[in-house]
Design a protein around this motif. Structure first.
Motif: not given
Length: 106
Positions: A59-67
């Motif tokens: 979820l953290l990855h999606a919040s930072v890098y999510g497109k």
């Protein structure tokens, strides 16, 4: 049992650090998502802190890098093997999880 999970979390754009090797190798780390239709409650039941840790990191990855504006987590099973999808392995009888968040203009 001593918690050996790292509190200093580094998330890279390619997400090579997700999932943890122990999670990848051991199917005993999973999430079961359930909906109580009568109350409208949602239950996320993790089999281990490792499973919860990798879910949080995804979820953290999606919040930072999510497109994308949405993420879907779903059970992926072939034969008797449960696979990890976007950092989390869902149990066979788990509900799918849909997460929506707008993509911000930069």
């Amino acid at each position: 049992m001593k918690n050996t999970l790292n509190a200093n979390i580094k998330i890279t754009e390619d997400a090579d650090e997700i999932p943890l090797d122990i999670n990848l190798k051991d199917e005993n780390h999973f999430l079961k998502a359930e909906v109580d239709n009568s109350r409208g409650d949602i239950y996320l039941s993790f089999s281990s802190r490792i499973a919860m840790y990798d879910f949080a990191r995804s979820l953290l990855h999606a919040s930072v890098y999510g497109k994308s504006e949405s993420i879907e987590f779903y059970p992926l099973i072939s034969g008797h093997k449960r696979y990890i999808v976007d950092g989390v392995r869902l149990s066979e009888n788990s509900s799918r999880i849909f997460i929506h968040c707008p993509v911000e203009n930069k």
